[in-house]
Design an enzyme around this catalytic site. Structure first.
Site, PDB file in Angstrom:
ATOM      1  N   ASP A  18      34.777  39.249  38.926  1.00 34.67           N
ATOM      2  CA  ASP A  18      33.810  39.290  37.766  1.00 34.67           C
ATOM      3  C   ASP A  18      33.059  37.997  37.078  1.00 34.67           C
ATOM      4  O   ASP A  18      32.681  37.881  36.245  1.00 34.67           O
ATOM      5  CB  ASP A  18      34.716  39.835  36.501  1.00 34.67           C
ATOM      6  N   GLY A  20      30.355  37.151  38.023  1.00 36.10           N
ATOM      7  CA  GLY A  20      28.995  37.408  38.123  1.00 36.10           C
ATOM      8  C   GLY A  20      28.225  37.391  39.392  1.00 36.10           C
ATOM      9  O   GLY A  20      27.047  37.041  39.590  1.00 36.10           O
ATOM     10  N   LYS A  21      28.989  37.479  40.337  1.00 29.45           N
ATOM     11  CA  LYS A  21      28.340  37.560  41.850  1.00 29.45           C
ATOM     12  C   LYS A  21      27.262  38.423  41.941  1.00 29.45           C
ATOM     13  O   LYS A  21      26.172  38.215  42.632  1.00 29.45           O
ATOM     14  CB  LYS A  21      29.302  38.170  42.814  1.00 29.45           C
ATOM     15  N   GLY A  22      27.229  39.575  41.083  1.00 26.48           N
ATOM     16  CA  GLY A  22      26.217  40.581  41.154  1.00 26.48           C
ATOM     17  C   GLY A  22      24.728  39.905  40.928  1.00 26.48           C
ATOM     18  O   GLY A  22      23.773  40.039  41.531  1.00 26.48           O
ATOM     19  N   LYS A  23      24.693  39.105  39.936  1.00 20.22           N
ATOM     20  CA  LYS A  23      23.652  38.470  39.489  1.00 20.22           C
ATOM     21  C   LYS A  23      23.271  37.522  40.594  1.00 20.22           C
ATOM     22  O   LYS A  23      21.877  37.391  40.885  1.00 20.22           O
ATOM     23  CB  LYS A  23      23.828  37.786  38.167  1.00 20.22           C
ATOM     24  N   GLY A  45      32.507  46.407  40.569  1.00 17.23           N
ATOM     25  CA  GLY A  45      31.454  46.882  39.889  1.00 17.23           C
ATOM     26  C   GLY A  45      30.398  45.866  39.506  1.00 17.23           C
ATOM     27  O   GLY A  45      30.504  45.004  38.653  1.00 17.23           O
ATOM     28  N   HIS A  46      29.528  45.544  40.376  1.00 15.69           N
ATOM     29  CA  HIS A  46      28.561  44.461  40.232  1.00 15.69           C
ATOM     30  C   HIS A  46      27.410  45.020  39.297  1.00 15.69           C
ATOM     31  O   HIS A  46      26.948  46.050  39.219  1.00 15.69           O
ATOM     32  CB  HIS A  46      27.688  44.303  41.545  1.00 15.69           C
ATOM     33  N   GLN A 226      35.551  41.052  44.163  1.00 15.65           N
ATOM     34  CA  GLN A 226      36.503  40.349  43.554  1.00 15.65           C
ATOM     35  C   GLN A 226      36.590  39.080  43.792  1.00 15.65           C
ATOM     36  O   GLN A 226      35.398  38.396  43.893  1.00 15.65           O
ATOM     37  CB  GLN A 226      37.745  41.198  44.285  1.00 15.65           C
ATOM     38  N   GLY A 304      36.005  49.611  32.140  1.00 19.32           N
ATOM     39  CA  GLY A 304      35.703  49.184  30.459  1.00 19.32           C
ATOM     40  C   GLY A 304      37.155  48.362  30.181  1.00 19.32           C
ATOM     41  O   GLY A 304      37.208  48.241  28.934  1.00 19.32           O
ATOM     42  N   ARG A 305      37.971  48.299  30.987  1.00 22.85           N
ATOM     43  CA  ARG A 305      39.254  47.398  30.447  1.00 22.85           C
ATOM     44  C   ARG A 305      38.972  46.103  29.732  1.00 22.85           C
ATOM     45  O   ARG A 305      38.156  45.304  30.589  1.00 22.85           O
ATOM     46  CB  ARG A 305      40.117  47.292  31.538  1.00 22.85           C
ATOM     47  N   ARG A 307      39.171  42.192  29.567  1.00 21.13           N
ATOM     48  CA  ARG A 307      39.581  41.150  30.629  1.00 21.13           C
ATOM     49  C   ARG A 307      40.209  40.115  29.748  1.00 21.13           C
ATOM     50  O   ARG A 307      40.039  39.811  28.602  1.00 21.13           O
ATOM     51  CB  ARG A 307      38.437  40.529  31.218  1.00 21.13           C
ATOM     52  N   LEU A 334      27.445  29.921  31.316  1.00 19.88           N
ATOM     53  CA  LEU A 334      27.436  28.796  30.425  1.00 19.88           C
ATOM     54  C   LEU A 334      27.285  29.144  28.939  1.00 19.88           C
ATOM     55  O   LEU A 334      27.788  28.553  28.155  1.00 19.88           O
ATOM     56  CB  LEU A 334      26.518  27.663  31.291  1.00 19.88           C
TER      57      LEU A 334
HETATM   58  P1  GDP Z   1      30.597  40.403  39.558  1.00 16.03           P
HETATM   59  O1  GDP Z   1      31.631  41.640  39.883  1.00 16.03           O
HETATM   60  O2  GDP Z   1      31.134  39.098  40.054  1.00 16.03           O
HETATM   61  O3  GDP Z   1      29.221  40.707  39.797  1.00 16.03           O
HETATM   62  O4  GDP Z   1      30.643  40.433  38.078  1.00 16.03           O
HETATM   63  P2  GDP Z   1      30.285  41.544  36.774  1.00 16.03           P
HETATM   64  O5  GDP Z   1      28.880  41.928  36.958  1.00 16.03           O
HETATM   65  O6  GDP Z   1      31.286  42.423  36.816  1.00 16.03           O
HETATM   66  O7  GDP Z   1      30.479  40.683  35.537  1.00 16.03           O
HETATM   67  C1  GDP Z   1      29.426  39.855  35.228  1.00 16.03           C
HETATM   68  C2  GDP Z   1      28.862  40.273  33.853  1.00 16.03           C
HETATM   69  O8  GDP Z   1      28.370  39.018  33.170  1.00 16.03           O
HETATM   70  C3  GDP Z   1      27.741  41.146  33.724  1.00 16.03           C
HETATM   71  O9  GDP Z   1      27.768  41.990  32.731  1.00 16.03           O
HETATM   72  C4  GDP Z   1      26.472  40.416  33.982  1.00 16.03           C
HETATM   73  O10 GDP Z   1      25.389  40.977  33.358  1.00 16.03           O
HETATM   74  C5  GDP Z   1      27.119  39.315  32.932  1.00 16.03           C
HETATM   75  N1  GDP Z   1      26.521  37.939  33.479  1.00 16.03           N
HETATM   76  C6  GDP Z   1      26.125  37.332  34.711  1.00 16.03           C
HETATM   77  N2  GDP Z   1      25.800  36.188  34.479  1.00 16.03           N
HETATM   78  C7  GDP Z   1      25.569  35.941  32.997  1.00 16.03           C
HETATM   79  C8  GDP Z   1      25.642  34.541  32.355  1.00 16.03           C
HETATM   80  O11 GDP Z   1      25.127  33.525  32.833  1.00 16.03           O
HETATM   81  N3  GDP Z   1      25.435  34.735  31.012  1.00 16.03           N
HETATM   82  C9  GDP Z   1      26.130  35.905  30.247  1.00 16.03           C
HETATM   83  N4  GDP Z   1      26.212  35.804  28.976  1.00 16.03           N
HETATM   84  N5  GDP Z   1      26.338  37.084  31.086  1.00 16.03           N
HETATM   85  C10 GDP Z   1      26.159  36.966  32.438  1.00 16.03           C
END
Ligand code: GDP
Length: 426
Positions: A18, A20-23, A45-46, A226, A304-305, A307, A334
């Site tokens: 979680d 923020g790899k998706g971004k 879930g990205h 993960q 929806g759990r 963290r 940040l």
């Molecule tokens: P992943 O599995 O690593 O892709 O992570 P998730 O997508 O489950 O969780 C990342 C969450 O953080 C998502 O809701 C993103 O939209 C959000 N997110 C990602 N980067 C940032 C950031 O820099 N700031 C904030 N506030 N949210 C972020």
């Protein structure tokens, strides 16, 4: 990432997932030709936010949102075909064309309904905090050499015989675990019959596709799910996932040799979260845990759990840097720390009266470590509109400098919000 020297790069989570790899994958996919998932299943879930639309992709690489990118679900992934097609339909409804640019490995194993029944039953006897999607049992069948693979759908008659045996075994296990649920051969056979045409239409020897892309020096992004501390071998066993999330898994799970990979980006939050059970040494106090969760929206994208939240743990990230061979770091969220007056950073642990700089291999010992904190000043200003390091308050820059030194890995990206453009490239 992606310059003259780096054309085949891995993006991994360097904490408990979680991160923020998706971004990051989404941002990097803009420059990529191929995005490949190499492990995990429909439990990852990205979340990608584009304009007002939010996409949650569990099985399909998030690179699919970029029209130029070819997406591959590699052999190391376990495939929940119904989820995959559900996501595909959702993308099509929103006008995203995937024709000819999504491939699924014919060597990938299938997650079937009986795996989900086994998952639920086993979670009752040994609570790992799994997402209940059958991933663990599907991987167990894979290593037990009784899995059913995508390519098996080419011969449904032979696969039907496999099913007789697998379902029989699953039902014995369910009875043994005290579950009243039973799987049906007929239902499974019918399901495979329905899935086969659509799945076979995208099935391919994806290792070959990726190999050819690498050979042609096309830009290939291998997307991990993960995080390092959930890796089957290197994570906080047994509170781990059932696959190798670390960068080595990228080679095995995509079918290319390790020499093809020339960069590994580790994604970390500016703090730490953990979902599911298992130790979290830098856990925040209940009030700060609650505050971080609220500000960071720390609820699972799939389940929806809530963290559990804590402070940045440098011991964890240094360890992740080592086991992944990280070449660079992305620090996300940040902005979530913007309003904290002071920010603790866990620099090491104390275990049995001694300073401990490494993550102990047994959870029982990790549960007993005491975090050693260093407290850094907060910045009390919004970072959300920063696009260069110079735009950040001095205290935020100092925080990142400290993180970089403690992690012993250069920071290349800093994310300051959910939107695609809210990123600083260093
Ligand atoms: P992943 O599995 O690593 O892709 O992570 P998730 O997508 O489950 O969780 C990342 C969450 O953080 C998502 O809701 C993103 O939209 C959000 N997110 C990602 N980067 C940032 C950031 O820099 N700031 C904030 N506030 N949210 C972020």
């Amino acid at each position: 990432m992606f310059d003259d020297r780096t054309t085949c790069a891995v993006v991994v989570g360097a904490q408990w997932g979680d991160e923020g790899k998706g971004k990051l994958v989404d941002v990097l996919a803009e420059r990529a030709d191929f995005v490949v998932r190499y492990q995990g299943g429909a439990n990852a879930g990205h979340t990608v936010v584009i304009g007002d639309a939010q996409f949650i992709l569990r099985q399909i690489p998030s690179g699919i949102l970029h029209p130029r990118v070819t997406c591959v679900v590699g052999n190391g992934v376990v495939i929940d075909a119904e989820t995959l097609f559900g996501e595909l339909d959702g993308l099509h409804e929103r006008g995203i064309d995937t024709e000819g640019r999504l491939f699924v490995s014919d060597r990938a194993h299938l997650v079937l309904p009986y795996h989900k029944l086994l998952d639920a039953a086993s979670e009752k006897s040994q609570a790992i905090g799994t997402t209940g999607r059958g991933i663990g049992p599907a991987y167990a069948d894979k290593t037990g050499r009784r899995g059913i693979r995508v390519g098996d759908l080419r011969n449904l008659a032979a696969t039907r015989l496999l099913l007789d045996d697998r379902i029989d075994r699953a039902n014995s296990l369910l009875a043994m675990m005290g579950s009243s649920e039973r799987a049906s051969v007929e239902e499974h056979a019918a399901l495979l019959g329905r899935l086969a045409p659509r799945l076979l239409a995208v099935a391919a020897d994806t290792g070959l596709l990726v190999y050819r892309a690498v050979k042609a020096r096309r830009r290939v992004l291998l997307e991990g799910a993960q995080g390092a501390l959930l890796d089957l071998d290197h994570g906080t066993y047994p509170y781990v996932t059932s696959s190798n999330t670390t960068a080595g898994g990228a080679s095995v799970g995509s079918g290319i040799g390790p020499t093809a990979i020339d960069g590994v980006l580790g994604v970390v939050k500016a703090y730490t979260t953990r979902v599911g059970n298992g130790p979290l040494p830098s856990a925040a106090s209940p009030e700060e845990d609650e505050r971080l969760r609220r500000l960071g929206g720390e609820f699972g994208a799939v389940t929806g759990r809530a963290r559990r939240c804590g402070w940045f743990d440098a011991t964890v990230v240094r360890y992740a840097a080592r086991v992944n061979g990280l070449t660079e770091l992305a620090v996300t969220k940040l902005d979530v720390l913007d309003t904290f007056e002071s920010i603790p950073v866990c620099v090491a642990y104390e275990l049995e009266g001694e300073r401990c700089e490494e993550v102990p291999s047994e959870v029982e010992r990790l549960e007993r470590v005491r975090p050693i904190y260093e407290t850094l000043p907060g910045w009390g200003a919004s970072t959300a509109s920063a696009r260069t390091l110079a735009d950040l308050p001095a205290a935020a820059r100092a925080y990142l400098d400290r993180v970089e030194r403690l992690a012993d890995t250069p920071i290349r990206y800093v994310s300051v919000g959910t939107r695609r453009d809210q990123i600083i490239e260093v």
